[in-house]
Write a protein that holds these residues in place. Sequence first.
Motif, mmCIF file in Angstrom:
data_model
loop_
_atom_site.group_PDB
_atom_site.id
_atom_site.type_symbol
_atom_site.label_atom_id
_atom_site.label_comp_id
_atom_site.label_asym_id
_atom_site.label_seq_id
_atom_site.Cartn_x
_atom_site.Cartn_y
_atom_site.Cartn_z
ATOM 1 N N ALA A 158 3.243 2.828 -0.575
ATOM 2 C CA ALA A 158 1.846 3.640 -0.524
ATOM 3 C C ALA A 158 0.325 2.559 -0.196
ATOM 4 N N ALA A 159 0.495 1.537 -0.744
ATOM 5 C CA ALA A 159 -0.063 1.030 0.249
ATOM 6 C C ALA A 159 -0.467 0.833 1.582
ATOM 7 N N ALA A 160 0.631 1.423 2.968
ATOM 8 C CA ALA A 160 0.534 1.773 3.848
ATOM 9 C C ALA A 160 -0.552 2.807 3.720
ATOM 10 N N ALA A 161 0.085 4.002 2.827
ATOM 11 C CA ALA A 161 -0.544 5.395 3.192
ATOM 12 C C ALA A 161 -2.373 4.694 2.654
ATOM 13 N N VAL A 162 -2.624 4.100 1.831
ATOM 14 C CA VAL A 162 -4.014 4.173 1.511
ATOM 15 C C VAL A 162 -4.826 2.728 2.889
ATOM 16 N N ALA A 163 -4.126 2.154 3.272
ATOM 17 C CA ALA A 163 -4.161 1.632 4.792
ATOM 18 C C ALA A 163 -4.665 2.519 5.987
ATOM 19 N N ARG A 164 -4.103 3.872 5.627
ATOM 20 C CA ARG A 164 -4.429 4.574 6.492
ATOM 21 C C ARG A 164 -5.286 5.445 5.947
ATOM 22 N N LYS A 165 -5.349 5.901 4.657
ATOM 23 C CA LYS A 165 -6.767 6.712 4.313
ATOM 24 C C LYS A 165 -7.769 6.152 4.701
ATOM 25 N N ASN A 166 -7.602 4.645 4.671
ATOM 26 C CA ASN A 166 -9.632 3.897 4.722
ATOM 27 C C ASN A 166 -9.690 3.754 6.627
ATOM 28 N N ALA A 167 -8.462 3.745 6.897
ATOM 29 C CA ALA A 167 -8.738 4.178 8.131
ATOM 30 C C ALA A 167 -9.397 4.813 8.710
ATOM 31 N N GLY A 168 -9.036 6.423 8.395
ATOM 32 C CA GLY A 168 -9.295 7.540 8.481
ATOM 33 C C GLY A 168 -10.777 7.329 8.138
ATOM 34 N N LEU A 169 -10.867 7.018 6.702
ATOM 35 C CA LEU A 169 -12.406 6.999 6.698
ATOM 36 C C LEU A 169 -13.701 5.723 7.568
ATOM 37 N N THR A 170 -13.103 5.533 8.432
ATOM 38 C CA THR A 170 -13.813 4.895 9.242
ATOM 39 C C THR A 170 -14.725 5.421 10.252
ATOM 40 N N GLY A 171 -13.149 6.606 9.695
ATOM 41 C CA GLY A 171 -13.800 6.744 12.021
ATOM 42 C C GLY A 171 -13.842 6.392 12.797
#
Length: 191
Positions: A78-91
């Motif tokens: 779940a934390a890795a999924a959040v990190a992946r989502k955050n990485a995507g948000l940065t662009g």
Amino acid sequence: MTRIIGGRVGGLRLRTPSGSGTRPTSDRVREALFSRLEHLGVVQGAAVLDLYAGSGALGLEAASRGASSVLLVESDRAAAAVARKNAGLTGIPGISVRTATVERALGSAAPAPFDLVFIDPPYDIGEEVLESVLGALVTQHWLSERALVVVERSARSPEPRWPAALEHEGERRYGETKIWFAGVREPDDVA
């Protein structure tokens, strides 16, 4: 709330994993840490490894401030999924997330050497585990010749037991958080 402090996407709000399994580095500590790292000139163009990444805040802060690549390693799905989502948000390109335990990730040879390594384990990780992780960074060739290793722990924790190839280069205390820095020793200096 956690956010990127500075750089290309400064101010971007990051999601954080729910529950008590992760402990994000506070904005105040991250700001002080990155002020020091930028003063040392180790962020711009660096290959960054963020172990026990949680939301990815440390690695993503480095990406925002000019790191060339970032690998976030987090065992909790779940934390890795959040990190992946955050990485995507940065662009920002060049950010990847690996869902694995740190021990498993470091158990094989590095994909490439890293210049800057963040180790921010849960406070309940024992000193023996931390010592093993530091050793694996060296023996599995995860560190470049100029690498800086940054370890964040509770201020009550003892200084990490550095392998011979790493040299203690200072520490800072921020309230209940303590950060240690170690650099790679010159080959002639390793006992």
